[in-house]
Design a protein around this motif. Structure first.
Motif, mmCIF file in Angstrom:
data_model
loop_
_atom_site.group_PDB
_atom_site.id
_atom_site.type_symbol
_atom_site.label_atom_id
_atom_site.label_comp_id
_atom_site.label_asym_id
_atom_site.label_seq_id
_atom_site.Cartn_x
_atom_site.Cartn_y
_atom_site.Cartn_z
ATOM 1 N N GLN A 69 0.846 -1.201 0.000
ATOM 2 C CA GLN A 69 0.000 0.000 0.000
ATOM 3 C C GLN A 69 0.874 1.240 0.000
ATOM 4 O OE1 GLN A 69 -2.780 -0.140 3.223
ATOM 5 N NE2 GLN A 69 -3.274 -2.263 2.844
ATOM 6 N N GLN A 103 -14.191 4.238 -5.115
ATOM 7 C CA GLN A 103 -13.131 3.294 -5.452
ATOM 8 C C GLN A 103 -13.331 2.791 -6.875
ATOM 9 O OE1 GLN A 103 -11.654 0.577 -2.492
ATOM 10 N NE2 GLN A 103 -12.972 1.479 -0.934
ATOM 11 N N LEU A 107 -8.348 0.321 -8.201
ATOM 12 C CA LEU A 107 -7.867 1.141 -7.084
ATOM 13 C C LEU A 107 -8.588 0.716 -5.812
ATOM 14 C CD1 LEU A 107 -6.030 3.617 -6.483
ATOM 15 C CD2 LEU A 107 -8.053 5.012 -6.720
ATOM 16 N N LYS A 108 -7.837 0.519 -4.755
ATOM 17 C CA LYS A 108 -8.415 0.116 -3.466
ATOM 18 C C LYS A 108 -7.992 1.129 -2.409
ATOM 19 C CE LYS A 108 -9.736 -2.869 -0.175
ATOM 20 N NZ LYS A 108 -10.917 -2.537 0.484
ATOM 21 N N ILE A 109 -8.970 1.741 -1.749
ATOM 22 C CA ILE A 109 -8.705 2.627 -0.618
ATOM 23 C C ILE A 109 -8.665 1.737 0.612
ATOM 24 C CG2 ILE A 109 -9.491 4.612 0.735
ATOM 25 C CD1 ILE A 109 -8.835 5.300 -2.178
ATOM 26 N N GLN A 142 -4.403 5.609 2.462
ATOM 27 C CA GLN A 142 -3.612 4.461 2.026
ATOM 28 C C GLN A 142 -4.322 3.813 0.856
ATOM 29 O OE1 GLN A 142 -2.789 1.855 5.314
ATOM 30 N NE2 GLN A 142 -1.767 3.447 6.493
ATOM 31 N N VAL A 143 -3.585 3.685 -0.265
ATOM 32 C CA VAL A 143 -4.163 3.145 -1.497
ATOM 33 C C VAL A 143 -3.308 2.000 -2.031
ATOM 34 C CG1 VAL A 143 -5.231 5.332 -2.141
ATOM 35 C CG2 VAL A 143 -2.961 4.789 -2.993
ATOM 36 N N ARG A 144 -3.948 1.165 -2.786
ATOM 37 C CA ARG A 144 -3.296 0.108 -3.548
ATOM 38 C C ARG A 144 -3.869 0.214 -4.951
ATOM 39 N NH1 ARG A 144 -4.702 -3.850 -0.472
ATOM 40 N NH2 ARG A 144 -6.375 -4.643 -1.752
ATOM 41 N N ALA A 145 -3.006 0.350 -5.948
ATOM 42 C CA ALA A 145 -3.485 0.600 -7.304
ATOM 43 C C ALA A 145 -2.811 -0.315 -8.315
ATOM 44 C CB ALA A 145 -3.226 2.052 -7.682
ATOM 45 N N LEU A 152 -10.099 9.555 -9.311
ATOM 46 C CA LEU A 152 -10.701 9.294 -8.015
ATOM 47 C C LEU A 152 -11.608 10.462 -7.651
ATOM 48 C CD1 LEU A 152 -10.564 7.354 -5.550
ATOM 49 C CD2 LEU A 152 -8.601 8.663 -4.771
#
Length: 181
Positions: A69, A103, A107-109, A142-145, A152
């Motif tokens: 992340q 989201q 993309l994951k918040i 915190q993101v995971r992309a 966004l």
């Protein structure tokens, strides 16, 4: 007939009496006074008392794994002379500042972290501290992309006040462009 008139009069007196007892307390808690324009009530409804000051163009490392992340900080500035309630304002009757983000696919918040507010006491309620933000503050996201460009959309919901009055709650719309490489 006489009892009905008596009951109507008694009900009216009870209603007025309760309203008169409640009104000074409600006015003291909100610091609102009849005829008081407040800090923003006479202003156009499009007025924002908080602005995004960080760049809406964000870059993170691409990853689909949960352990990778990335944290991005969104910085906001509050108009001079005002404060907004923190994310945890110490009272259920106060409107907390909240950041919501959509989201999009890829993309994951993972988490939104708010700064700790500063406790202030105001003359309308000197015994009770209110947790607020003033000046500039940041919210960590915190993101995971997955690799690529992501748009966004989100909003910051807040209520701006000075030491005497509060404005109606506002929502600041946000559009962020996130590049994951």
């Amino acid at each position: 007939m006489r009892w009905q008139s008596f009951l109507r009069t008694a009900a009216f007196r009870l209603f007025v009496g309760c309203a008169l007892c409640w009104l000074p307390t409600a006015m003291a808690q909100s610091a609102w006074q009849p005829g008081h324009a407040g800090i923003g009530f006479a202003q156009p409804h499009a007025k924002q008392w908080v602005q995004l000051v960080s760049s809406p163009e964000l870059t993170v490392k691409a990853s689909k794994q949960a352990r990778n992340q990335q944290t991005v900080e969104l910085r906001f500035v509050i108009q001079t002379g005002l404060h907004i309630n923190s994310h945890t304002p110490h009272s259920q009757f106060l409107i907390p500042t909240t950041l919501t983000l959509d989201q999009p696919t890829g993309l994951k918040i993972a988490k939104v972290e708010y700064p700790q507010g500063v406790d202030y006491r105001f003359r309308f309620s000197p015994k009770d501290a209110v947790s607020v933000y003033t000046g500039e503050f940041g919210v960590l996201v915190q993101v995971r992309a997955s690799p690529g460009q992501h748009t966004l959309h989100g909003e910051l919901h807040y209520q701006a006040c000075d030491d005497r009055t509060c404005n109606p709650p506002r929502t600041l719309p946000l559009t962020l462009n996130l590049a994951a490489r």
